[in-house]
Design a protein around this motif. Sequence first.
Motif, PDB file in Angstrom:
ATOM      1  N   ALA A 111       0.957  -1.495  -0.021  1.00 10.17           N
ATOM      2  CA  ALA A 111      -0.238  -0.108   0.023  1.00 10.17           C
ATOM      3  C   ALA A 111       1.123   1.340  -0.213  1.00 10.17           C
ATOM      4  O   ALA A 111       1.986   1.459   0.953  1.00 10.17           O
ATOM      5  N   LYS A 112       0.556   2.009  -0.933  1.00  9.54           N
ATOM      6  CA  LYS A 112       1.595   3.289  -0.766  1.00  9.54           C
ATOM      7  C   LYS A 112       0.737   4.773   0.282  1.00  9.54           C
ATOM      8  O   LYS A 112      -0.841   4.729  -0.579  1.00  9.54           O
ATOM      9  N   THR A 113       1.308   5.067   0.834  1.00 10.83           N
ATOM     10  CA  THR A 113       0.398   5.795   1.524  1.00 10.83           C
ATOM     11  C   THR A 113       0.635   7.267   1.670  1.00 10.83           C
ATOM     12  O   THR A 113       1.806   7.642   1.792  1.00 10.83           O
ATOM     13  N   VAL A 114      -0.220   8.190   1.833  1.00 11.98           N
ATOM     14  CA  VAL A 114       0.390   9.696   1.486  1.00 11.98           C
ATOM     15  C   VAL A 114      -0.784  10.799   2.635  1.00 11.98           C
ATOM     16  O   VAL A 114      -2.058  10.310   2.993  1.00 11.98           O
ATOM     17  N   TRP A 115       0.562  11.706   3.185  1.00 14.43           N
ATOM     18  CA  TRP A 115      -0.252  12.411   4.408  1.00 14.43           C
ATOM     19  C   TRP A 115      -0.809  13.260   3.189  1.00 14.43           C
ATOM     20  O   TRP A 115      -0.330  13.877   2.443  1.00 14.43           O
ATOM     21  N   MET A 116      -1.529  13.864   3.993  1.00 18.75           N
ATOM     22  CA  MET A 116      -2.782  14.839   3.306  1.00 18.75           C
ATOM     23  C   MET A 116      -3.596  16.033   4.264  1.00 18.75           C
ATOM     24  O   MET A 116      -3.947  15.480   5.433  1.00 18.75           O
ATOM     25  N   ASP A 117      -3.418  16.972   4.193  1.00 15.31           N
ATOM     26  CA  ASP A 117      -4.286  18.041   4.068  1.00 15.31           C
ATOM     27  C   ASP A 117      -5.441  18.050   4.041  1.00 15.31           C
ATOM     28  O   ASP A 117      -6.187  18.264   3.154  1.00 15.31           O
ATOM     29  N   MET A 118      -6.231  17.560   4.765  1.00 16.76           N
ATOM     30  CA  MET A 118      -7.710  17.134   4.512  1.00 16.76           C
ATOM     31  C   MET A 118      -8.492  18.109   4.800  1.00 16.76           C
ATOM     32  O   MET A 118      -9.390  17.754   3.341  1.00 16.76           O
ATOM     33  N   LYS A 119      -8.115  19.781   4.630  1.00 13.24           N
ATOM     34  CA  LYS A 119      -8.957  20.624   4.132  1.00 13.24           C
ATOM     35  C   LYS A 119      -8.824  20.845   2.920  1.00 13.24           C
ATOM     36  O   LYS A 119      -9.694  21.662   2.204  1.00 13.24           O
ATOM     37  N   THR A 120      -7.026  20.904   1.948  1.00 15.33           N
ATOM     38  CA  THR A 120      -7.527  21.204   0.809  1.00 15.33           C
ATOM     39  C   THR A 120      -7.128  20.184  -0.292  1.00 15.33           C
ATOM     40  O   THR A 120      -7.407  20.807  -1.101  1.00 15.33           O
ATOM     41  N   GLY A 121      -6.810  19.079   0.662  1.00 15.19           N
ATOM     42  CA  GLY A 121      -7.346  17.208  -0.754  1.00 15.19           C
ATOM     43  C   GLY A 121      -5.567  17.635  -1.452  1.00 15.19           C
ATOM     44  O   GLY A 121      -5.647  16.857  -2.121  1.00 15.19           O
ATOM     45  N   LYS A 122      -4.971  18.398  -0.776  1.00 10.87           N
ATOM     46  CA  LYS A 122      -3.262  18.500  -1.320  1.00 10.87           C
ATOM     47  C   LYS A 122      -2.182  17.432  -0.083  1.00 10.87           C
ATOM     48  O   LYS A 122      -2.429  17.612   1.077  1.00 10.87           O
ATOM     49  N   SER A 123      -1.680  16.606  -0.528  1.00  7.03           N
ATOM     50  CA  SER A 123      -0.412  16.658   0.038  1.00  7.03           C
ATOM     51  C   SER A 123       0.393  17.542   1.217  1.00  7.03           C
ATOM     52  O   SER A 123       0.721  18.181   0.202  1.00  7.03           O
ATOM     53  N   SER A 124       0.939  15.961   1.696  1.00  6.16           N
ATOM     54  CA  SER A 124       1.659  17.269   2.807  1.00  6.16           C
ATOM     55  C   SER A 124       2.611  16.352   3.523  1.00  6.16           C
ATOM     56  O   SER A 124       2.851  15.407   3.410  1.00  6.16           O
ATOM     57  N   PRO A 125       3.632  16.717   4.300  1.00  8.23           N
ATOM     58  CA  PRO A 125       5.291  16.599   4.189  1.00  8.23           C
ATOM     59  C   PRO A 125       4.972  15.421   5.396  1.00  8.23           C
ATOM     60  O   PRO A 125       4.238  14.959   6.207  1.00  8.23           O
ATOM     61  N   LEU A 126       5.503  14.771   4.829  1.00  9.87           N
ATOM     62  CA  LEU A 126       5.363  13.321   6.296  1.00  9.87           C
ATOM     63  C   LEU A 126       6.045  13.516   7.607  1.00  9.87           C
ATOM     64  O   LEU A 126       6.436  14.810   7.357  1.00  9.87           O
ATOM     65  N   PRO A 127       5.202  13.431   8.675  1.00 10.92           N
ATOM     66  CA  PRO A 127       5.475  14.044  10.428  1.00 10.92           C
ATOM     67  C   PRO A 127       7.213  13.163   9.808  1.00 10.92           C
ATOM     68  O   PRO A 127       7.633  12.354   9.760  1.00 10.92           O
ATOM     69  N   ASP A 128       7.638  14.142  10.938  1.00 13.20           N
ATOM     70  CA  ASP A 128       9.027  13.935  10.930  1.00 13.20           C
ATOM     71  C   ASP A 128       9.917  12.475  12.117  1.00 13.20           C
ATOM     72  O   ASP A 128      10.578  12.223  11.091  1.00 13.20           O
ATOM     73  N   ASN A 129       8.251  12.319  12.938  1.00 13.42           N
ATOM     74  CA  ASN A 129       9.354  11.068  13.333  1.00 13.42           C
ATOM     75  C   ASN A 129       8.644   9.941  12.755  1.00 13.42           C
ATOM     76  O   ASN A 129       9.309   8.679  13.500  1.00 13.42           O
ATOM     77  N   ILE A 130       8.072   9.564  11.180  1.00 11.44           N
ATOM     78  CA  ILE A 130       7.886   9.026  10.387  1.00 11.44           C
ATOM     79  C   ILE A 130       9.283   8.967   9.550  1.00 11.44           C
ATOM     80  O   ILE A 130      10.242   7.927   9.550  1.00 11.44           O
ATOM     81  N   ARG A 131       9.765   9.732   9.400  1.00 13.74           N
ATOM     82  CA  ARG A 131      11.170   9.761   8.223  1.00 13.74           C
ATOM     83  C   ARG A 131      12.589   9.131   8.693  1.00 13.74           C
ATOM     84  O   ARG A 131      13.019   9.093   9.116  1.00 13.74           O
ATOM     85  N   ALA A 132      11.921   9.868  10.625  1.00 15.16           N
ATOM     86  CA  ALA A 132      12.916   9.624  10.868  1.00 15.16           C
ATOM     87  C   ALA A 132      13.619   7.936  11.907  1.00 15.16           C
ATOM     88  O   ALA A 132      15.008   7.503  11.597  1.00 15.16           O
TER      89      ALA A 132
END
Length: 135
Positions: A111-132
Amino acid sequence: METTRKHLRTIRMPVRWGDMDAYGHVNNTLYFRYFEQTRVEWLEEMGSIVRPDEAVGPVIINASCTFLAPVNYPATVIVKMYGGEPGRTSMMTWYELFIDGDDRLHAEGAAKTVWMDMKTGKSSPLPDNIRALFD
């Protein structure tokens, strides 16, 4: 190019009688539920709560499953989840499904998971704790 996969979580879940279909084995749609439960528990552990009132959250944009051997009731499924090197706004996850007491791989998925801004419907940067996790 081979992607490095990092083990993120393993869960165990009982197969319910109602998970079976008319053919007497677990219905193919349930495999996605098993993968989903694994992913949601991992996300919650990482602090990314999956709720509609969150400003930013993970959404699945693609999911797949290859069915290798049938699963029958009664059984306990064991799902192993792996993650890959994250992108700016997304990450890949992979799943292996086994049955307790049986070494055979019964299914594998992704599965490909994308972090999304729920108000704009646009992608958002991954949270730092997941990237770490991949640094």
